[in-house]
Scaffold this motif. Structure first.
Motif, PDB file in Angstrom:
ATOM      1  N   ARG A  19      83.422 -34.293  82.607  1.00 54.44           N
ATOM      2  CA  ARG A  19      82.388 -34.696  83.569  1.00 54.44           C
ATOM      3  C   ARG A  19      82.059 -33.601  84.582  1.00 54.44           C
ATOM      4  O   ARG A  19      81.044 -33.682  85.269  1.00 54.44           O
ATOM      5  CB  ARG A  19      82.834 -35.953  84.328  1.00 54.44           C
ATOM      6  CG  ARG A  19      82.792 -37.232  83.526  1.00 54.44           C
ATOM      7  CD  ARG A  19      82.989 -38.452  84.414  1.00 54.44           C
ATOM      8  NE  ARG A  19      84.164 -38.374  85.255  1.00 54.44           N
ATOM      9  CZ  ARG A  19      85.374 -38.849  84.945  1.00 54.44           C
ATOM     10  NH1 ARG A  19      85.563 -39.441  83.792  1.00 54.44           N
ATOM     11  NH2 ARG A  19      86.382 -38.736  85.786  1.00 54.44           N
ATOM     12  N   MET A  20      82.904 -32.589  84.680  1.00 56.25           N
ATOM     13  CA  MET A  20      82.696 -31.554  85.696  1.00 56.25           C
ATOM     14  C   MET A  20      81.456 -30.717  85.387  1.00 56.25           C
ATOM     15  O   MET A  20      81.181 -30.412  84.235  1.00 56.25           O
ATOM     16  CB  MET A  20      83.917 -30.632  85.779  1.00 56.25           C
ATOM     17  CG  MET A  20      85.133 -31.282  86.368  1.00 56.25           C
ATOM     18  SD  MET A  20      86.565 -30.181  86.377  1.00 56.25           S
ATOM     19  CE  MET A  20      86.130 -29.091  87.725  1.00 56.25           C
ATOM     20  N   THR A  21      80.767 -30.335  86.450  1.00 54.29           N
ATOM     21  CA  THR A  21      79.641 -29.414  86.306  1.00 54.29           C
ATOM     22  C   THR A  21      80.182 -27.989  86.462  1.00 54.29           C
ATOM     23  O   THR A  21      81.293 -27.778  86.941  1.00 54.29           O
ATOM     24  CB  THR A  21      78.578 -29.666  87.391  1.00 54.29           C
ATOM     25  OG1 THR A  21      79.151 -29.375  88.672  1.00 54.29           O
ATOM     26  CG2 THR A  21      78.078 -31.104  87.344  1.00 54.29           C
ATOM     27  N   ASP A  22      79.368 -27.009  86.101  1.00 61.49           N
ATOM     28  CA  ASP A  22      79.776 -25.611  86.247  1.00 61.49           C
ATOM     29  C   ASP A  22      80.117 -25.287  87.699  1.00 61.49           C
ATOM     30  O   ASP A  22      81.048 -24.534  87.977  1.00 61.49           O
ATOM     31  CB  ASP A  22      78.678 -24.669  85.758  1.00 61.49           C
ATOM     32  CG  ASP A  22      78.540 -24.674  84.247  1.00 61.49           C
ATOM     33  OD1 ASP A  22      79.432 -25.212  83.559  1.00 61.49           O
ATOM     34  OD2 ASP A  22      77.533 -24.136  83.756  1.00 61.49           O
ATOM     35  N   GLU A  23      79.370 -25.866  88.638  1.00 60.78           N
ATOM     36  CA  GLU A  23      79.587 -25.591  90.048  1.00 60.78           C
ATOM     37  C   GLU A  23      80.926 -26.139  90.540  1.00 60.78           C
ATOM     38  O   GLU A  23      81.494 -25.645  91.518  1.00 60.78           O
ATOM     39  CB  GLU A  23      78.450 -26.184  90.893  1.00 60.78           C
ATOM     40  CG  GLU A  23      77.109 -25.503  90.700  1.00 60.78           C
ATOM     41  CD  GLU A  23      76.430 -25.877  89.380  1.00 60.78           C
ATOM     42  OE1 GLU A  23      76.701 -26.977  88.837  1.00 60.78           O
ATOM     43  OE2 GLU A  23      75.643 -25.062  88.878  1.00 60.78           O
ATOM     44  N   GLU A  24      81.447 -27.166  89.914  1.00 57.16           N
ATOM     45  CA  GLU A  24      82.709 -27.777  90.331  1.00 57.16           C
ATOM     46  C   GLU A  24      83.935 -27.031  89.806  1.00 57.16           C
ATOM     47  O   GLU A  24      85.053 -27.291  90.239  1.00 57.16           O
ATOM     48  CB  GLU A  24      82.776 -29.234  89.863  1.00 57.16           C
ATOM     49  CG  GLU A  24      81.751 -30.133  90.519  1.00 57.16           C
ATOM     50  CD  GLU A  24      81.726 -31.517  89.920  1.00 57.16           C
ATOM     51  OE1 GLU A  24      81.847 -32.480  90.694  1.00 57.16           O
ATOM     52  OE2 GLU A  24      81.602 -31.626  88.685  1.00 57.16           O
ATOM     53  N   ILE A  25      83.753 -26.106  88.889  1.00 53.00           N
ATOM     54  CA  ILE A  25      84.868 -25.375  88.306  1.00 53.00           C
ATOM     55  C   ILE A  25      85.250 -24.213  89.214  1.00 53.00           C
ATOM     56  O   ILE A  25      84.414 -23.383  89.566  1.00 53.00           O
ATOM     57  CB  ILE A  25      84.515 -24.865  86.890  1.00 53.00           C
ATOM     58  CG1 ILE A  25      84.204 -26.053  85.990  1.00 53.00           C
ATOM     59  CG2 ILE A  25      85.656 -24.023  86.323  1.00 53.00           C
ATOM     60  CD1 ILE A  25      83.642 -25.666  84.636  1.00 53.00           C
ATOM     61  N   ASP A  26      86.526 -24.173  89.611  1.00 52.64           N
ATOM     62  CA  ASP A  26      87.025 -23.118  90.492  1.00 52.64           C
ATOM     63  C   ASP A  26      87.308 -21.869  89.659  1.00 52.64           C
ATOM     64  O   ASP A  26      88.222 -21.846  88.850  1.00 52.64           O
ATOM     65  CB  ASP A  26      88.294 -23.577  91.199  1.00 52.64           C
ATOM     66  CG  ASP A  26      88.874 -22.501  92.097  1.00 52.64           C
ATOM     67  OD1 ASP A  26      88.203 -21.481  92.338  1.00 52.64           O
ATOM     68  OD2 ASP A  26      90.023 -22.691  92.560  1.00 52.64           O
ATOM     69  N   THR A  27      86.521 -20.856  89.860  1.00 54.40           N
ATOM     70  CA  THR A  27      86.706 -19.596  89.127  1.00 54.40           C
ATOM     71  C   THR A  27      87.181 -18.479  90.057  1.00 54.40           C
ATOM     72  O   THR A  27      87.116 -17.307  89.708  1.00 54.40           O
ATOM     73  CB  THR A  27      85.395 -19.168  88.451  1.00 54.40           C
ATOM     74  OG1 THR A  27      84.387 -19.003  89.460  1.00 54.40           O
ATOM     75  CG2 THR A  27      84.932 -20.197  87.420  1.00 54.40           C
ATOM     76  N   SER A  28      87.705 -18.854  91.236  1.00 56.35           N
ATOM     77  CA  SER A  28      88.077 -17.848  92.235  1.00 56.35           C
ATOM     78  C   SER A  28      89.218 -16.941  91.786  1.00 56.35           C
ATOM     79  O   SER A  28      89.382 -15.851  92.330  1.00 56.35           O
ATOM     80  CB  SER A  28      88.449 -18.531  93.552  1.00 56.35           C
ATOM     81  OG  SER A  28      89.586 -19.370  93.369  1.00 56.35           O
ATOM     82  N   ASP A  29      90.000 -17.372  90.800  1.00 62.10           N
ATOM     83  CA  ASP A  29      91.112 -16.541  90.345  1.00 62.10           C
ATOM     84  C   ASP A  29      90.744 -15.646  89.168  1.00 62.10           C
ATOM     85  O   ASP A  29      91.595 -14.945  88.632  1.00 62.10           O
ATOM     86  CB  ASP A  29      92.317 -17.414  89.988  1.00 62.10           C
ATOM     87  CG  ASP A  29      92.026 -18.381  88.847  1.00 62.10           C
ATOM     88  OD1 ASP A  29      90.838 -18.676  88.596  1.00 62.10           O
ATOM     89  OD2 ASP A  29      92.989 -18.841  88.216  1.00 62.10           O
ATOM     90  N   ILE A  30      89.479 -15.640  88.785  1.00 60.44           N
ATOM     91  CA  ILE A  30      89.025 -14.802  87.681  1.00 60.44           C
ATOM     92  C   ILE A  30      88.472 -13.502  88.257  1.00 60.44           C
ATOM     93  O   ILE A  30      87.559 -13.520  89.076  1.00 60.44           O
ATOM     94  CB  ILE A  30      87.933 -15.511  86.849  1.00 60.44           C
ATOM     95  CG1 ILE A  30      88.477 -16.810  86.264  1.00 60.44           C
ATOM     96  CG2 ILE A  30      87.411 -14.589  85.754  1.00 60.44           C
ATOM     97  CD1 ILE A  30      87.433 -17.651  85.563  1.00 60.44           C
ATOM     98  N   PRO A  31      89.027 -12.368  87.861  1.00 66.03           N
ATOM     99  CA  PRO A  31      88.517 -11.104  88.413  1.00 66.03           C
ATOM    100  C   PRO A  31      87.083 -10.850  87.965  1.00 66.03           C
ATOM    101  O   PRO A  31      86.666 -11.293  86.894  1.00 66.03           O
ATOM    102  CB  PRO A  31      89.465 -10.046  87.833  1.00 66.03           C
ATOM    103  CG  PRO A  31      90.202 -10.697  86.725  1.00 66.03           C
ATOM    104  CD  PRO A  31      90.101 -12.182  86.903  1.00 66.03           C
ATOM    105  N   PRO A  32      86.316 -10.133  88.773  1.00 65.84           N
ATOM    106  CA  PRO A  32      84.925  -9.856  88.415  1.00 65.84           C
ATOM    107  C   PRO A  32      84.840  -8.927  87.205  1.00 65.84           C
ATOM    108  O   PRO A  32      85.712  -8.091  86.983  1.00 65.84           O
ATOM    109  CB  PRO A  32      84.360  -9.174  89.661  1.00 65.84           C
ATOM    110  CG  PRO A  32      85.551  -8.609  90.356  1.00 65.84           C
ATOM    111  CD  PRO A  32      86.705  -9.521  90.047  1.00 65.84           C
TER     112      PRO A  32
END
Length: 88
Positions: A19-32
């Motif tokens: 049910r999660m949207t892309d915006e709700e997924i925490d990607t802060s631990d993924i390096p750029p």
């Protein structure tokens, strides 16, 4: 451990994840994916597949199969990662 023990091993709430949207997924631990990342990136193209027949433990096979229709690709990926890490 029997095959039936493997049917309910995940404690992940997959319905909530679905049910999660892309915006709700925490990607802060993924390096750029910046210039430094691509400077070290390596294109790896498989050379082709070889059909094999092999025996594996039933519980291992059931786990891979429970991951979905692409379980054979998952097994191949696991073997590739292992092989790449152990090349001399």
């Amino acid at each position: 451990m029997s095959a039936s023990d493997l049917e309910h091993t995940s404690e992940t709430n997959w319905e909530r994840i679905d049910r999660m949207t892309d915006e709700e997924i925490d990607t802060s631990d993924i390096p750029p994916l910046d210039e430094a990342f691509f400077a070290n990136a390596e294109l790896r193209i498989p050379k082709g597949k070889v059909p094999v027949v092999m025996s594996v433990d039933a519980d291992v096979f059931q786990w891979f199969k429970s991951q979905g229709a692409e379980y054979q690709n998952l097994i191949n990926t696991a073997l590739r990662v292992y092989a790449d890490e152990h090349k001399s």
